[in-house]
Design an enzyme around this catalytic site. Structure first.
Site, PDB file in Angstrom:
ATOM      1  N   GLY A 263      64.806 -21.466 126.520  1.00 52.55           N
ATOM      2  CA  GLY A 263      64.814 -20.247 127.312  1.00 52.55           C
ATOM      3  C   GLY A 263      63.671 -19.339 126.890  1.00 52.55           C
TER       4      GLY A 263
ATOM      5  N   HIS B 140      61.089 -15.890 117.118  1.00 49.57           N
ATOM      6  CA  HIS B 140      62.106 -16.932 116.867  1.00 49.57           C
ATOM      7  C   HIS B 140      61.764 -17.814 115.666  1.00 49.57           C
ATOM      8  CE1 HIS B 140      63.931 -15.765 120.538  1.00 49.57           C
ATOM      9  NE2 HIS B 140      63.099 -16.369 121.348  1.00 49.57           N
TER      10      HIS B 140
ATOM     11  N   TYR C   6      57.690 -18.748 119.932  1.00 48.54           N
ATOM     12  CA  TYR C   6      57.876 -19.885 119.023  1.00 48.54           C
ATOM     13  C   TYR C   6      56.586 -20.253 118.296  1.00 48.54           C
ATOM     14  CZ  TYR C   6      62.512 -20.688 120.953  1.00 48.54           C
ATOM     15  OH  TYR C   6      63.827 -20.551 121.320  1.00 48.54           O
TER      16      TYR C   6
HETATM   17  C1  LIG Z   1      74.670 -22.108 124.378  1.00 48.07           C
HETATM   18  C2  LIG Z   1      73.222 -21.831 124.660  1.00 48.07           C
HETATM   19  C3  LIG Z   1      72.378 -21.542 123.613  1.00 48.07           C
HETATM   20  C4  LIG Z   1      71.018 -21.335 123.854  1.00 48.07           C
HETATM   21  N1  LIG Z   1      70.196 -21.102 122.801  1.00 48.07           N
HETATM   22  C5  LIG Z   1      68.868 -20.965 122.998  1.00 48.07           C
HETATM   23  C6  LIG Z   1      67.975 -20.821 121.913  1.00 48.07           C
HETATM   24  O1  LIG Z   1      68.378 -20.834 120.742  1.00 48.07           O
HETATM   25  N2  LIG Z   1      66.654 -20.677 122.182  1.00 48.07           N
HETATM   26  C7  LIG Z   1      66.166 -20.680 123.445  1.00 48.07           C
HETATM   27  O2  LIG Z   1      64.948 -20.560 123.621  1.00 48.07           O
HETATM   28  N3  LIG Z   1      66.994 -20.848 124.503  1.00 48.07           N
HETATM   29  C8  LIG Z   1      68.319 -21.003 124.313  1.00 48.07           C
HETATM   30  N4  LIG Z   1      69.152 -21.214 125.375  1.00 48.07           N
HETATM   31  C9  LIG Z   1      68.552 -21.405 126.698  1.00 48.07           C
HETATM   32  C10 LIG Z   1      68.439 -22.887 127.001  1.00 48.07           C
HETATM   33  O3  LIG Z   1      67.527 -23.518 126.142  1.00 48.07           O
HETATM   34  C11 LIG Z   1      68.023 -23.090 128.446  1.00 48.07           C
HETATM   35  O4  LIG Z   1      69.075 -22.561 129.238  1.00 48.07           O
HETATM   36  C12 LIG Z   1      67.784 -24.536 128.789  1.00 48.07           C
HETATM   37  O5  LIG Z   1      66.688 -25.056 128.060  1.00 48.07           O
HETATM   38  C13 LIG Z   1      67.497 -24.674 130.271  1.00 48.07           C
HETATM   39  O6  LIG Z   1      67.521 -26.038 130.634  1.00 48.07           O
HETATM   40  P1  LIG Z   1      68.514 -26.531 131.788  1.00 48.07           P
HETATM   41  O7  LIG Z   1      68.246 -27.967 132.029  1.00 48.07           O
HETATM   42  O8  LIG Z   1      69.917 -26.133 131.429  1.00 48.07           O
HETATM   43  O9  LIG Z   1      67.958 -25.635 132.985  1.00 48.07           O
HETATM   44  P2  LIG Z   1      68.658 -25.257 134.373  1.00 48.07           P
HETATM   45  O10 LIG Z   1      69.414 -24.001 134.198  1.00 48.07           O
HETATM   46  O11 LIG Z   1      69.398 -26.428 134.937  1.00 48.07           O
HETATM   47  O12 LIG Z   1      67.393 -25.042 135.279  1.00 48.07           O
HETATM   48  C14 LIG Z   1      66.403 -24.069 134.958  1.00 48.07           C
HETATM   49  C15 LIG Z   1      65.731 -23.615 136.246  1.00 48.07           C
HETATM   50  O13 LIG Z   1      65.035 -24.716 136.838  1.00 48.07           O
HETATM   51  C16 LIG Z   1      65.217 -24.616 138.235  1.00 48.07           C
HETATM   52  N5  LIG Z   1      64.859 -25.873 138.891  1.00 48.07           N
HETATM   53  C17 LIG Z   1      63.749 -26.035 139.638  1.00 48.07           C
HETATM   54  N6  LIG Z   1      63.667 -27.282 140.115  1.00 48.07           N
HETATM   55  C18 LIG Z   1      64.753 -27.940 139.644  1.00 48.07           C
HETATM   56  C19 LIG Z   1      65.230 -29.282 139.821  1.00 48.07           C
HETATM   57  N7  LIG Z   1      64.552 -30.174 140.540  1.00 48.07           N
HETATM   58  N8  LIG Z   1      66.394 -29.639 139.225  1.00 48.07           N
HETATM   59  C20 LIG Z   1      67.085 -28.737 138.460  1.00 48.07           C
HETATM   60  N9  LIG Z   1      66.664 -27.434 138.276  1.00 48.07           N
HETATM   61  C21 LIG Z   1      65.519 -27.052 138.861  1.00 48.07           C
HETATM   62  C22 LIG Z   1      66.667 -24.197 138.371  1.00 48.07           C
HETATM   63  O14 LIG Z   1      66.932 -23.702 139.650  1.00 48.07           O
HETATM   64  C23 LIG Z   1      66.742 -23.126 137.286  1.00 48.07           C
HETATM   65  O15 LIG Z   1      66.306 -21.883 137.805  1.00 48.07           O
HETATM   66  C24 LIG Z   1      70.512 -21.395 125.176  1.00 48.07           C
HETATM   67  C25 LIG Z   1      71.390 -21.659 126.231  1.00 48.07           C
HETATM   68  C26 LIG Z   1      72.722 -21.889 125.978  1.00 48.07           C
HETATM   69  C27 LIG Z   1      73.645 -22.198 127.126  1.00 48.07           C
END
Ligand SMILES: Cc1cc2nc3c(=O)[nH]c(=O)nc-3n(C[C@H](O)[C@H](O)[C@H](O)COP(=O)(O)OP(=O)(O)OC[C@H]3O[C@@H](n4cnc5c(N)ncnc54)[C@H](O)[C@@H]3O)c2cc1C
Length: 255
Positions: A153, A165, A159
Site C-alpha cells: 500500500g 517504513h 520504503y
Molecule cells: C491486514 C493488512 C495489512 C497491511 N499492511 C501493510 C503494510 O504493512 N505495508 C503496506 O505498504 N501496505 C499494507 N497493506 C496494504 C496491502 O499491501 C495492499 O492492500 C495490497 O498490497 C494490495 O494488493 P491487492 O491484490 O489486495 O489489491 P486490490 O485491492 O485487489 O487491488 C488494488 C487496486 O487495483 C485495481 N485493479 C486494477 N486492475 C485490476 C485487475 N485487473 N484485477 C484486480 N484489481 C485491479 C483494483 O480496482 C484496486 O483499486 C496492508 C493491508 C492489509 C489488509
C-alpha cells in the site's frame, strides 16, 4: 524449468490474483511447468500445532521442533505438509507471492513456512563429518532459485533508505535471508509493486507484464550476494569476521 508459486491472497479477483494469472500464463506460454500452491483456495492450515503430527502421543508436552523432526524422519507428517515439501523438491524456481501485510507475509504463508520447513528438511540438517549445519547457502533446497513477489500500500520512497517504513531490503531480509537463503536457495531481488491500492486497469496490466518478465528472467537475474555460513566469513560462534565490515545490520551479510 519447473516453477512453484506459493500464493497467499484471499481474493482471486484481487490485483495479486491478476498478477498471478498473467505470470502463470506467461510461464506456460514459454514452455515452463508451473505449480501454484494457492494457500487460501487450499484452505491451508496456518497454525503450527500438535495436530500436525497425527502419530504423536497427545498426552506428551509438545516440543514442535523435535516433533517436526521425528515426523519428517519417520514419514508421519501431515499429508499436506509432505505434499508441499515434494513440490519444493521438484521445483527449479520458488516464488513466494503475497501482499505485504503489517510489514511481513500474511499469516497463512508464515504458517506454510512454519509447517513445511520441517526439522531435518529445512532446518537442523547436519553437514556430514562436521559439527556444522547445512544452512545459509547450503541445505536440501540448494540449487533452486527463489524470489519474493509482493505488493504494498505504501509508496516506494517510504520504503527507501530514509523512508518512514524502513528500507524494503531490511523488511524482507528475514524472508529472503532467514527462510529462502537459510534453506540453501539462491535468492534474487524481489519483485515489488508499490502503492497498488488505487491502480488503474492500465497500471495493473503494466505491473502484470513486469511480473511476467521477472518470472521469465529468474534464471538470468544476479543473486543477492548473501554470505554462506560455512564459506569462511563467520567464526565458530557464527559471527561475521571483522574484515567483512564494521558496525551492525542486515547489509553486513551481503558480500
Ligand atoms: C491486514 C493488512 C495489512 C497491511 N499492511 C501493510 C503494510 O504493512 N505495508 C503496506 O505498504 N501496505 C499494507 N497493506 C496494504 C496491502 O499491501 C495492499 O492492500 C495490497 O498490497 C494490495 O494488493 P491487492 O491484490 O489486495 O489489491 P486490490 O485491492 O485487489 O487491488 C488494488 C487496486 O487495483 C485495481 N485493479 C486494477 N486492475 C485490476 C485487475 N485487473 N484485477 C484486480 N484489481 C485491479 C483494483 O480496482 C484496486 O483499486 C496492508 C493491508 C492489509 C489488509
Amino acid at each position: 524449468m519447473r516453477y512453484l508459486i506459493v500464493f497467499a491472497h484471499p481474493e482471486p479477483r484481487s490485483l495479486n490474483g491478476h498478477l498471478l494469472r498473467r505470470g502463470v500464463a506467461a510461464l506456460k506460454a514459454a514452455g515452463h511447468e508451473v505449480v501454484v500452491s494457492d494457500l487460501y483456495a487450499m484452505g491451508f492450515k496456518a497454525v503450527a500445532d500438535g495436530r500436525d503430527f497425527p502419530e504423536r502421543d497427545i498426552g506428551a508436552r509438545l516440543v514442535y521442533h523435535a516433533e517436526s523432526g521425528a515426523a519428517y524422519a519417520g514419514g508421519s507428517q501431515a499429508p499436506e505438509v509432505a505434499a508441499e515439501q515434494a513440490k519444493l523438491l521438484a521445483a527449479d524456481a520458488v516464488v513466494l507471492h503475497f501482499p505485504l501485510w503489517w510489514f511481513g507475509m500474511p499469516a497463512i504463508l508464515k504458517g506454510w513456512v512454519d509447517r513445511v520447513f520441517a526439522t531435518g528438511f529445512a532446518i537442523g540438517v547436519p553437514k556430514p563429518g562436521t559439527r556444522q549445519w547445512l544452512r545459509y547457502g547450503e541445505g536440501n533446497l540448494a540449487g533452486r532459485r527463489a524470489m519474493i513477489a509482493c505488493t504494498t500500500g505504501g509508496r516506494a520512497p517510504q520504503y527507501g533508505a530514509r523512508g518512514v517504513h524502513g528500507p524494503i531490503r531490511d523488511i524482507l531480509f528475514p524472508i529472503n535471508h532467514g527462510m529462502l537463503f537459510y534453506t540453501g536457495m539462491t535468492v534474487i531481488e524481489p519483485f515489488i509493486g508499490y502503492r497498488v491500492v488505487r491502480a488503474s486497469t492500465t497500471e495493473a496490466d503494466a505491473l502484470a507484464d513486469a511480473y511476467a518478465a521477472r518470472l521469465l528472467g529468474m534464471f538470468d537475474a544476479p543473486p543477492i550476494a548473501y554470505r554462506s555460513e560455512n564459506g569462511g566469513a563467520y567464526d565458530e560462534e557464527q559471527r561475521l569476521a571483522p574484515e567483512y565490515g564494521e558496525g551492525e545490520g542486515f547489509s553486513l551479510h551481503e558480500g
